[in-house]
Design a protein around this motif. Structure first.
Motif, PDB file in Angstrom:
ATOM      1  N   PRO A 292      -2.685   3.480  -2.894  1.00 34.81           N
ATOM      2  CA  PRO A 292      -2.168   2.893  -4.144  1.00 34.81           C
ATOM      3  C   PRO A 292      -1.590   1.512  -3.904  1.00 34.81           C
ATOM      4  O   PRO A 292      -1.148   1.178  -2.801  1.00 34.81           O
ATOM      5  CB  PRO A 292      -1.077   3.887  -4.567  1.00 34.81           C
ATOM      6  N   HIS A 293      -1.590   0.697  -4.948  1.00 35.26           N
ATOM      7  CA  HIS A 293      -1.130  -0.689  -4.843  1.00 35.26           C
ATOM      8  C   HIS A 293       0.283  -0.876  -5.401  1.00 35.26           C
ATOM      9  O   HIS A 293       0.785  -1.993  -5.446  1.00 35.26           O
ATOM     10  CB  HIS A 293      -2.073  -1.630  -5.612  1.00 35.26           C
ATOM     11  N   ASP A 294       0.915   0.209  -5.826  1.00 36.72           N
ATOM     12  CA  ASP A 294       2.199   0.086  -6.531  1.00 36.72           C
ATOM     13  C   ASP A 294       3.394   0.413  -5.649  1.00 36.72           C
ATOM     14  O   ASP A 294       4.502   0.618  -6.154  1.00 36.72           O
ATOM     15  CB  ASP A 294       2.203   0.977  -7.764  1.00 36.72           C
ATOM     16  N   GLY A 295       3.174   0.482  -4.342  1.00 36.15           N
ATOM     17  CA  GLY A 295       4.287   0.768  -3.445  1.00 36.15           C
ATOM     18  C   GLY A 295       4.559   2.232  -3.229  1.00 36.15           C
ATOM     19  O   GLY A 295       5.496   2.583  -2.507  1.00 36.15           O
ATOM     20  N   THR A 296       3.758   3.114  -3.820  1.00 34.43           N
ATOM     21  CA  THR A 296       3.975   4.553  -3.670  1.00 34.43           C
ATOM     22  C   THR A 296       3.154   5.147  -2.521  1.00 34.43           C
ATOM     23  O   THR A 296       3.214   6.346  -2.287  1.00 34.43           O
ATOM     24  CB  THR A 296       3.625   5.294  -4.976  1.00 34.43           C
ATOM     25  N   GLY A 297       2.380   4.332  -1.849  1.00 39.31           N
ATOM     26  CA  GLY A 297       1.528   4.820  -0.777  1.00 39.31           C
ATOM     27  C   GLY A 297       2.300   5.015   0.512  1.00 39.31           C
ATOM     28  O   GLY A 297       3.538   4.980   0.539  1.00 39.31           O
ATOM     29  N   PRO A 298       1.590   5.231   1.601  1.00 43.06           N
ATOM     30  CA  PRO A 298       2.256   5.465   2.885  1.00 43.06           C
ATOM     31  C   PRO A 298       2.977   4.228   3.391  1.00 43.06           C
ATOM     32  O   PRO A 298       2.634   3.098   3.043  1.00 43.06           O
ATOM     33  CB  PRO A 298       1.094   5.830   3.811  1.00 43.06           C
ATOM     34  N   ARG A 299       3.991   4.433   4.196  1.00 41.91           N
ATOM     35  CA  ARG A 299       4.612   3.321   4.897  1.00 41.91           C
ATOM     36  C   ARG A 299       3.596   2.819   5.922  1.00 41.91           C
ATOM     37  O   ARG A 299       2.888   3.594   6.554  1.00 41.91           O
ATOM     38  CB  ARG A 299       5.911   3.756   5.567  1.00 41.91           C
ATOM     39  N   LEU A 300       3.535   1.519   6.050  1.00 44.15           N
ATOM     40  CA  LEU A 300       2.494   0.895   6.870  1.00 44.15           C
ATOM     41  C   LEU A 300       3.094   0.205   8.082  1.00 44.15           C
ATOM     42  O   LEU A 300       4.030  -0.587   7.966  1.00 44.15           O
ATOM     43  CB  LEU A 300       1.712  -0.105   6.017  1.00 44.15           C
ATOM     44  N   PRO A 310      -5.976 -11.903   6.336  1.00 40.79           N
ATOM     45  CA  PRO A 310      -6.181 -12.594   5.048  1.00 40.79           C
ATOM     46  C   PRO A 310      -6.124 -11.620   3.890  1.00 40.79           C
ATOM     47  O   PRO A 310      -6.544 -10.476   3.994  1.00 40.79           O
ATOM     48  CB  PRO A 310      -7.583 -13.196   5.198  1.00 40.79           C
ATOM     49  N   GLY A 311      -5.569 -12.074   2.778  1.00 41.47           N
ATOM     50  CA  GLY A 311      -5.560 -11.266   1.562  1.00 41.47           C
ATOM     51  C   GLY A 311      -4.790  -9.973   1.692  1.00 41.47           C
ATOM     52  O   GLY A 311      -5.299  -8.890   1.390  1.00 41.47           O
ATOM     53  N   VAL A 312      -3.552 -10.019   2.165  1.00 40.15           N
ATOM     54  CA  VAL A 312      -2.756  -8.805   2.360  1.00 40.15           C
ATOM     55  C   VAL A 312      -2.522  -8.116   1.017  1.00 40.15           C
ATOM     56  O   VAL A 312      -2.013  -8.708   0.075  1.00 40.15           O
ATOM     57  CB  VAL A 312      -1.404  -9.136   3.024  1.00 40.15           C
ATOM     58  N   LEU A 313      -2.923  -6.861   0.935  1.00 40.41           N
ATOM     59  CA  LEU A 313      -2.744  -6.097  -0.295  1.00 40.41           C
ATOM     60  C   LEU A 313      -1.624  -5.080  -0.162  1.00 40.41           C
ATOM     61  O   LEU A 313      -0.922  -4.774  -1.118  1.00 40.41           O
ATOM     62  CB  LEU A 313      -4.056  -5.388  -0.663  1.00 40.41           C
ATOM     63  N   HIS A 314      -1.454  -4.541   1.055  1.00 40.20           N
ATOM     64  CA  HIS A 314      -0.458  -3.505   1.286  1.00 40.20           C
ATOM     65  C   HIS A 314       0.605  -4.038   2.245  1.00 40.20           C
ATOM     66  O   HIS A 314       0.352  -4.186   3.431  1.00 40.20           O
ATOM     67  CB  HIS A 314      -1.123  -2.252   1.865  1.00 40.20           C
ATOM     68  N   PRO A 315       1.806  -4.341   1.775  1.00 39.11           N
ATOM     69  CA  PRO A 315       2.855  -4.876   2.649  1.00 39.11           C
ATOM     70  C   PRO A 315       3.285  -3.840   3.683  1.00 39.11           C
ATOM     71  O   PRO A 315       3.292  -2.634   3.420  1.00 39.11           O
ATOM     72  CB  PRO A 315       3.992  -5.207   1.676  1.00 39.11           C
ATOM     73  N   ALA A 316       3.628  -4.326   4.875  1.00 36.42           N
ATOM     74  CA  ALA A 316       3.969  -3.449   5.983  1.00 36.42           C
ATOM     75  C   ALA A 316       5.465  -3.211   6.070  1.00 36.42           C
ATOM     76  O   ALA A 316       6.275  -4.105   5.813  1.00 36.42           O
ATOM     77  CB  ALA A 316       3.462  -4.043   7.288  1.00 36.42           C
ATOM     78  N   ALA A 317       5.836  -1.993   6.459  1.00 39.88           N
ATOM     79  CA  ALA A 317       7.230  -1.682   6.764  1.00 39.88           C
ATOM     80  C   ALA A 317       7.607  -2.237   8.136  1.00 39.88           C
ATOM     81  O   ALA A 317       8.764  -2.549   8.396  1.00 39.88           O
ATOM     82  CB  ALA A 317       7.449  -0.173   6.728  1.00 39.88           C
TER      83      ALA A 317
END
Length: 557
Positions: A292-300, A310-317
Motif C-alpha cells: 500500500p502507498h498510504d503508510g499502512t504497509g510493512p516497515r521498510l 530513483p522514484g522512491v514510493l515507499h519511505p524507509a524506517a
C-alpha cells in the motif's frame, strides 16, 4: 631525475589502461574509427572477441560485467555501430551492471559538420549512461579511463560511454598510466545495527528481499547465514535467483513475472520488509500493487550502495548506505536473543515454494516441466544459466535450481535477444563451467547470429530453443484482452537445428518428452556449441497456460 615516459599513440595508451584496470577480454565489432586501438590490441594480452553485431557485442560485455562484478568492455564504431549497442546500455542502466562502452568517433576537425556517421554522443547516450565523455586529448586518456571504471562500478553500478576521436587515437604522447580508483563499499554503523535488531525484535511477519548488483560470494554467504540464524524467509527480486542458494531452508522464491501467488500473499502480509541491494520496484510488487502507498504497509529497511533509488514510493524506517558485502560483514554476528516468532511460518513458506517449483504433468507430447526437471538434475551446481525476455524464461526461472556457485544471467529490463550473447560471454569467461541458454524462438533470432562468434572463439554453450511459432508473452496478453483475434504475434520459423549446424555447432530437434534425455546427453558431450530445438506442443504459452485455457477463462468473464 625521473626518466621520461615512453612515447605512445593514443590507441596504445588506451589499451595499456585496460591492462592496468585488469581487463582481459573486450567485445566488439571493428570500425575504421578506432583502428589505432585495434592495432594496439594486436600485441596486447587483452583478448578481442569479434562479434557479428554491436548489440550482441554490448550484451556480451554487459553479461561479463554481471558475471565478474567488474566493468565489461565493448568497442564499437561511430553512428550506426554505436547506436546498435544502445540496447545493452539500457539493460546495464536498469540492471545496475558495470559497463564501459568505447565508441570511435569522427576526427576532431570534422565534428559538428554532419560528417559521415557523426552523432551527438551525449544526446544519444546521456539518458542511459551514468557518464558520457569524449577524450579530445591523448594525454588525458588515463584520467578518463580511470574515472570511467570508477563511475561504472561505484554506488549503483551502470554504463559509462567514452568517445574516441579517430585522430586522437593516432596522436603521440608521453603520459603515465593511471592508478585504478578505489570503489567505496559504505558501512553499517553501530547505531544502525541496533535499529535493525530492534525492528526485527518488534516484527511478527518479516520478509527479506534480495536484489540489485555488487553481490560477492562473501556477501551471499554472510547474508544467508544471518537469515538462517533468524529463520528469516528470503525472497529475491526479478531474475536475482542466484543471490542465495535455492536449497537454503529460508529461501521462499522469486518475485516478479512468473512468481507464485502464495509469495505475493506473503508480501502483502509482511509487517517488516528488509530490502538488501534493491528497492521494492514495480516488477517485484506487481506494478506497486502488493504494497500500500498510504503508510499502512510493512516497515521498510532499505540497504543500498547509494542514498536512495530513483522514484522512491515507499519511505524507509531505516536506510543503510552500504554495498551487500559491507552489510553482510556487519550483520554476520547479529543473532536473536530469544526464539523468533515466525520460524513456523518460514517453514510453511519454504514448503509452498518447494511445491511451486515441482513440475506437474501437463499432458503435452513434449512436457516442458519434465524437460526442465531433467535438465535441472543434469546440471552441476556451478552452472551458468542465461535467458532473454519472454514466456520461455518462466520454465528456467521456476524449475531450475540456482545453487551455491551457480549464476543466473538475464536482463531485468525485459530485453529480448540477450540470452545467446550472454551465454557466449559466460562460456568464454569460464570455459570449464557448464553454460546453458534458454531462448524463445522470437528471442533467439534477435541475436542468434552470435553462434558464429561462439564457434569461432571455441565457446561451448548449450542452447535450448523453445519453438511455439509465436511471440508467446504478447500472444498471452492478446488472448487475455482480445481472445481469438491473433494479430502481429505469429512467427514463421526456420529449422533451428539446421541453422546451428550451418555455423558448425551441434544441432538437433526434439518433439517428445522421451527424446529429450538422449538429446541432452549428446549435446552436453559433443565438445562444442550445441542447440536443441524443442518443438512446443501447439497452443502452449507458459506452465499451466495454453491458448485454449485463456479463451475458456475469457468466455467465463
Amino acid at each position: 631525475m625521473t626518466a621520461p615516459h615512453p612515447a605512445r599513440t593514443g590507441g596504445q595508451v588506451l589499451i595499456d589502461q585496460l591492462v592496468v584496470h585488469g581487463v582481459d577480454t573486450v567485445y566488439g565489432v571493428p570500425g575504421e574509427s578506432y583502428l589505432a586501438a585495434l592495432d594496439a590490441l594486436h600485441d596486447s594480452a587483452v583478448r578481442m572477441v569479434v562479434c557479428r553485431h554491436e548489440g550482441g557485442a554490448a550484451y556480451m560485455a554487459e553479461a561479463h560485467g554481471k558475471l565478474t562484478g567488474r566493468p565489461g568492455v565493448c568497442f564499437t564504431t561511430r553512428g550506426p555501430g554505436a547506436t546498435n549497442a544502445l540496447v545493452a546500455l539500457h539493460t546495464a542502466h536498469q540492471d545496475a551492471t558495470p559497463l564501459v562502452l568505447f565508441i570511435g568517433l569522427v576526427p576532431r576537425g570534422h565534428a559538428d559538420r554532419a560528417a559521415f556517421q557523426e552523432l551527438d554522443l551525449r544526446g544519444t547516450f546521456g539518458a542511459s549512461a551514468k557518464l558520457v565523455e569524449t577524450i579530445d586529448d591523448a594525454a588525458r586518456i588515463p584520467e578518463h579511463v580511470a574515472r570511467a571504471f570508477a563511475v561504472a562500478s561505484s554506488g549503483r553500478p551502470g554504463p559509462v560511454v567514452l568517445g574516441l576521436p579517430e585522430d586522437m587515437l593516432t596522436d603521440t604522447t608521453r603520459v603515465a598510466d593511471a592508478i585504478p580508483l578505489p570503489i567505496p563499499d559504505g558501512a553499517v554503523s553501530p547505531g544502525e545495527l541496533v535499529a535493525l535488531s530492534d525492528l526485527l525484535s518488534d516484527a511478527e511477519r518479516p520478509l527479506v528481499l534480495l536484489g540489485g548488483s555488487r553481490w560477492t560470494p562473501r556477501a551471499r554467504s554472510d547474508v544467508r547465514d544471518w537469515a538462517e540464524a533468524w529463520s528469516l524467509p528470503v525472497a529475491v527480486d526479478f531474475r536475482c535467483q542466484d543471490l542465495i542458494d535455492n536449497e537454503a531452508e529460508t529461501y521462499v522464491g522469486h518475485l516478479g513475472y512468473g512468481r507464485d501467488d502464495a509469495l505475493a500473499d506473503r508480501v502483502r502480509a509482511a509487517d517488516l520488509l528488509l530490502c538488501v541491494g534493491t528497492a521494492p520496484g514495480d516488477v517485484a510488487t506487481d506494478g506497486y500493487a502488493l504494497l500500500p502507498h498510504d503508510g499502512t504497509g510493512p516497515r521498510l529497511v532499505q540497504v543500498l550502495p547509494e542514498a536512495q533509488p530513483p522514484g522512491v514510493l515507499h519511505p524507509a524506517a531505516l536506510t543503510v548506505l552500504a554495498a551487500p558485502e559491507a552489510f553482510g560483514a556487519a550483520i554476520r554476528t547479529l543473532r536473536p536473543s530469544a526464539p523468533v516468532r515466525w520460524a513456523v511460518r518460514t517453514k510453511q513458506d519454504r514448503a509452498a515454494h518447494l511445491a511451486f517449483r515441482t513440475p506437474e504433468p501437463d499432458g503435452d507430447l513434449l512436457d516442458l516441466g519434465a524437460v526442465f526437471a531433467a535438465l535441472d538434475a543434469r546440471l552441476p551446481a556451478d552452472a551458468v544459466v542465461t535467458f532473454g525476455a519472454g514466456n520461455h524464461a518462466i520454465w528456467a526461472q521456476r524449475f531450475l535450481r540456482y545453487r551455491e556457485g551457480g549464476r543466473q544471467l538475464a536482463p531485468r529490463n525485459g530485453s529480448m535477444g540477450y540470452g545467446i550473447p550472454a551465454a557466449v560471454a559466460a562460456a568464454l569467461a569460464h570455459p570449464g563451467r557448464r553454460v546453458v541458454s534458454v531462448a524463445g524462438d522470437g528471442c533467439f533470432l534477435m541475436n542468434g547470429q552470435e553462434l558464429a562468434t561462439a564457434v569461432a572463439e571455441g565457446a561451448a554453450p548449450l542452447i535450448l530453443v523453445l519453438d511455439n511459432s509465436a511471440y508467446g508473452t504478447i500472444r498471452q496478453h492478446q488472448e487475455q484482452t482480445y481472445p481469438g483475434r491473433v494479430s502481429g504475434t505469429a512467427l514463421g520459423n526456420p529449422d533451428f537445428a539446421a541453422y546451428a549446424r550451418a555455423f558448425g555447432a551441434h544441432g538437433e530437434t526434439v518433439t517428445t518428452t522421451a527424446e529429450f534425455g538422449p538429446a541432452l546427453e549428446r549435446a552436453l558431450n559433443c565438445g562444442r556449441a550445441a542447440l536443441i530445438e524443442l518443438k512446443v506442443t501447439e497452443g502452449r504459452l507458459a506452465p499451466g497456460v495454453t491458448v485454449a485455457s485463456l479463451r475458456e477463462e475469457s468466455a467465463h468473464v
